[in-house]
Structures are given as structure tokens and as C-alpha cells.
Design a protein around this motif. Structure first.
Motif, PDB file in Angstrom:
ATOM      1  N   SER A  88       0.836  -1.205   0.000  1.00 52.07           N
ATOM      2  CA  SER A  88       0.000   0.000   0.000  1.00 52.07           C
ATOM      3  C   SER A  88       0.872   1.257   0.000  1.00 52.07           C
ATOM      4  O   SER A  88       0.556   2.245  -0.666  1.00 52.07           O
ATOM      5  N   GLY A  89       1.962   1.205   0.761  1.00 49.03           N
ATOM      6  CA  GLY A  89       2.875   2.340   0.774  1.00 49.03           C
ATOM      7  C   GLY A  89       3.510   2.580  -0.576  1.00 49.03           C
ATOM      8  O   GLY A  89       3.580   3.721  -1.054  1.00 49.03           O
ATOM      9  N   LEU A  90       3.960   1.507  -1.222  1.00 50.68           N
ATOM     10  CA  LEU A  90       4.538   1.639  -2.559  1.00 50.68           C
ATOM     11  C   LEU A  90       3.505   2.150  -3.559  1.00 50.68           C
ATOM     12  O   LEU A  90       3.837   2.910  -4.479  1.00 50.68           O
ATOM     13  N   SER A  91       2.243   1.758  -3.374  1.00 52.21           N
ATOM     14  CA  SER A  91       1.178   2.198  -4.282  1.00 52.21           C
ATOM     15  C   SER A  91       0.930   3.691  -4.180  1.00 52.21           C
ATOM     16  O   SER A  91       0.592   4.342  -5.177  1.00 52.21           O
ATOM     17  N   VAL A  92       1.091   4.239  -2.985  1.00 57.26           N
ATOM     18  CA  VAL A  92       0.889   5.671  -2.802  1.00 57.26           C
ATOM     19  C   VAL A  92       2.077   6.462  -3.358  1.00 57.26           C
ATOM     20  O   VAL A  92       1.908   7.546  -3.928  1.00 57.26           O
ATOM     21  N   LEU A  93       3.260   5.909  -3.213  1.00 55.38           N
ATOM     22  CA  LEU A  93       4.460   6.632  -3.601  1.00 55.38           C
ATOM     23  C   LEU A  93       4.818   6.472  -5.072  1.00 55.38           C
ATOM     24  O   LEU A  93       5.668   7.193  -5.594  1.00 55.38           O
ATOM     25  N   ASN A  94       4.178   5.488  -5.761  1.00 55.02           N
ATOM     26  CA  ASN A  94       4.469   5.260  -7.170  1.00 55.02           C
ATOM     27  C   ASN A  94       3.162   5.033  -7.917  1.00 55.02           C
ATOM     28  O   ASN A  94       2.411   4.113  -7.594  1.00 55.02           O
ATOM     29  N   ASN A  95       2.881   5.868  -8.903  1.00 48.86           N
ATOM     30  CA  ASN A  95       1.591   5.805  -9.607  1.00 48.86           C
ATOM     31  C   ASN A  95       1.397   4.508 -10.388  1.00 48.86           C
ATOM     32  O   ASN A  95       0.285   3.986 -10.467  1.00 48.86           O
ATOM     33  N   VAL A  96       2.471   3.986 -10.989  1.00 48.08           N
ATOM     34  CA  VAL A  96       2.359   2.756 -11.768  1.00 48.08           C
ATOM     35  C   VAL A  96       2.013   1.586 -10.855  1.00 48.08           C
ATOM     36  O   VAL A  96       1.088   0.798 -11.125  1.00 48.08           O
ATOM     37  N   ILE A  97       2.752   1.465  -9.752  1.00 52.51           N
ATOM     38  CA  ILE A  97       2.470   0.395  -8.783  1.00 52.51           C
ATOM     39  C   ILE A  97       1.064   0.574  -8.217  1.00 52.51           C
ATOM     40  O   ILE A  97       0.327  -0.400  -8.026  1.00 52.51           O
ATOM     41  N   GLY A  98       0.690   1.833  -7.968  1.00 49.21           N
ATOM     42  CA  GLY A  98      -0.633   2.110  -7.413  1.00 49.21           C
ATOM     43  C   GLY A  98      -1.746   1.651  -8.331  1.00 49.21           C
ATOM     44  O   GLY A  98      -2.730   1.052  -7.884  1.00 49.21           O
ATOM     45  N   ALA A  99      -1.629   1.904  -9.617  1.00 47.40           N
ATOM     46  CA  ALA A  99      -2.665   1.511 -10.571  1.00 47.40           C
ATOM     47  C   ALA A  99      -2.801  -0.011 -10.650  1.00 47.40           C
ATOM     48  O   ALA A  99      -3.913  -0.550 -10.659  1.00 47.40           O
ATOM     49  N   ILE A 100      -1.646  -0.689 -10.677  1.00 45.41           N
ATOM     50  CA  ILE A 100      -1.684  -2.160 -10.755  1.00 45.41           C
ATOM     51  C   ILE A 100      -2.241  -2.753  -9.463  1.00 45.41           C
ATOM     52  O   ILE A 100      -3.072  -3.677  -9.483  1.00 45.41           O
TER      53      ILE A 100
END
Length: 266
Positions: A88-100
Motif C-alpha cells: 500500500s505504501g509503494l502504491s501511494v508513492l508510485n503511480n504505476v504500482i498504485g494503478a496495478i
């Protein structure tokens, strides 16, 4: 001081109401069971007697089965919770990871853990590893959903202040995002616990006498092999008791010492 007194009084009143409700339910159960004399619906005194005897049963004490299940769920919840926070932290800090990751949450959070059992049994087998994966699945997705919702509700001022202090990605996550959304993190953990506990017991009962020795296996054996119907009810009561202890002895204590103390919730 008066507000604190009123709050304590309200809390004790709620506990008293709950105890009275349980007492009334117990009396009603005992009366119905003794008056109807149904084999599959034993009286409470018989259930409690069998439950007490099961602690020293020559077959295997019920606490051994319960400890096996509890260790599995603690291990699975730890792995699932850590993974949820990191992803979840990586998803907030990186848009690509967040979308996936949002897509993965939408897919897997709606998938019941029990529905994965046939695949797990085919690929891994009816064993503890399958149950562990089921527990992780039950914790990871709902907790991630709650955490990401909490991250989105954080005031932009907090984030801007963190950036002005020169905080890197890791420090932003640890010092800003998680503390500011800890109420959601705790709520996600509670939902994950409830799902994982139900899923674990269900999986063990489906596996039956397979390569597992949890409380679900005990219930299945008591019903099909030992024909110990009071033992089935006793095991279910023990499962409920463990759930209540975890809810009020663990989550409630953490909630009172963190988010309630900080004024994040009432």
C-alpha cells in the motif's frame, strides 16, 4: 473529569447489558434443550462438561488443536499485514504500482478464500501451507483497501509539511502516512482477522482428517468419527471465546491506547 466519568459509566453500562443478554440467551438455551431433549441440541451444562473433559482428553487435548490453528493464523496475519503495509505504501508513492495494485485489490478482495481451496488442494495439497496462504489472502486485500482509503483521506497539509522537512519516501510512509491513517490500518487489521479466522476454520473442516491438526479438524472429527455432538458445540464456543478475547483483549486495548487516545475516533 466529568466527561471521563460519564464515559466510564457508559462503558460499564454497555458491559452490563451485554452480560445480561448472554445470561438470558443461556437460560433460554438450557430451557429449550432440556424440555425438547434433542440429541443434536444438548443442554449447556452437558456442553460445558464435555468441553472441560476435552482439555484432558486421551485422544488429544482440544487446546493442542486450538494452538495449532492459532499459530497458523498469527503467522499468516503477520505476513499479510506486513505485505499490506509495504504494498500500500509503494502504491501511494508510485503511480504505476498504485494503478496495478488497485486492480489486484479489486479482483482478489471480492474472491472468497474458500473459493481458492480447490486450486490450493490441487497445486499444494490439503496441508498447513494451503491454510497459511488462505489466511494471508484473507488479510492482505481487505487490509490494503482500508490502508489505501486511509492514505487518500490524509489532509494534503500533512503531506506538504513532510515534503518541506525533506522527508524521503520511507520517512514519509513511516512518519506521515501510517500515523495519520492508523485508524484505517487498525480497522483493516480487524477485518482481516475476522475473515482469516473464519476462512481458517472453514478450510480445516473441509480438509477434515487431512494433513492438519487445527480446531476445524477437531470439529469435523467430533461430528463424523467420535459422534461427540456436545464436543462440536464446545469447540464452537471455544472458537467464539478466542475471537472475543482477541477483539477486546488485543484490538480494543490497542485502539484505546492509540487512535482513541489521539482523538482520531470517539
Amino acid at each position: 473529569m466529568s466527561n471521563k466519568f460519564l464515559s466510564s459509566k457508559k462503558q460499564y453500562t454497555g458491559i452490563a447489558v451485554q452480560l445480561v443478554f448472554l445470561l438470558v440467551c443461556g437460560i433460554a438455551w438450557q430451557w429449550y434443550a432440556t424440555s425438547r431433549n434433542i440429541m443434536g441440541f444438548p443442554p449447556l451444562d452437558v456442553i460445558v462438561s464435555h468441553l472441560v473433559d476435552s482439555f484432558t482428553s486421551p485422544r488429544q487435548p482440544i487446546l493442542v488443536y486450538m494452538a495449532h490453528s492459532f499459530l497458523l493464523i498469527v503467522e499468516g496475519m503477520f505476513i499479510g499485514a506486513v505485505a499490506a503495509v509495504i504494498l500500500s505504501g509503494l502504491s501511494v508513492l508510485n503511480n504505476v504500482i498504485g494503478a496495478i495494485y488497485k486492480l489486484l485489490i479489486s479482483i482478489f478482495d471480492l474472491l472468497p478464500g474458500v473459493a481458492l481451496l480447490p486450486i490450493l488442494m490441487i497445486t499444494i495439497g490439503a496441508n498447513d501451507m494451503s491454510i497459511l496462504i488462505l489466511v494471508i489472502h484473507s488479510v492482505l486485500w481487505p487490509m490494503s483497501r482500508y490502508i489505501m482509503d486511509g492514505f487518500r483521506m490524509i489532509p494534503k497539509t500533512y503531506i506538504e509539511v513532510g515534503k518541506n522537512f525533506g522527508l524521503g519516501m520511507y520517512r514519509m510512509l513511516v512518519d506521515v502516512y501510517i500515523p495519520a491513517s492508523f485508524a484505517n490500518v487498525l480497522s483493516g487489521l480487524k477485518v482481516g482477522w475476522a475473515r482469516a479466522w473464519r476462512g481458517l476454520i472453514s478450510a480445516e473442516m473441509i480438509f477434515g482428517a487431512a494433513q492438519s491438526a487445527g480446531i476445524g479438524v477437531y470439529i469435523n472429527n467430533a461430528r463424523t468419527i467420535w459422534l461427540d455432538y456436545p464436543g462440536v458445540y464446545g469447540a464452537i464456543f471455544l472458537i467464539i471465546l478466542v475471537g472475543v478475547i482477541v477483539e477486546y483483549g488485543f484490538f480494543h486495548v490497542i485502539e484505546c491506547r492509540t487512535v482513541k487516545k489521539w482523538g482520531m475516533i470517539k
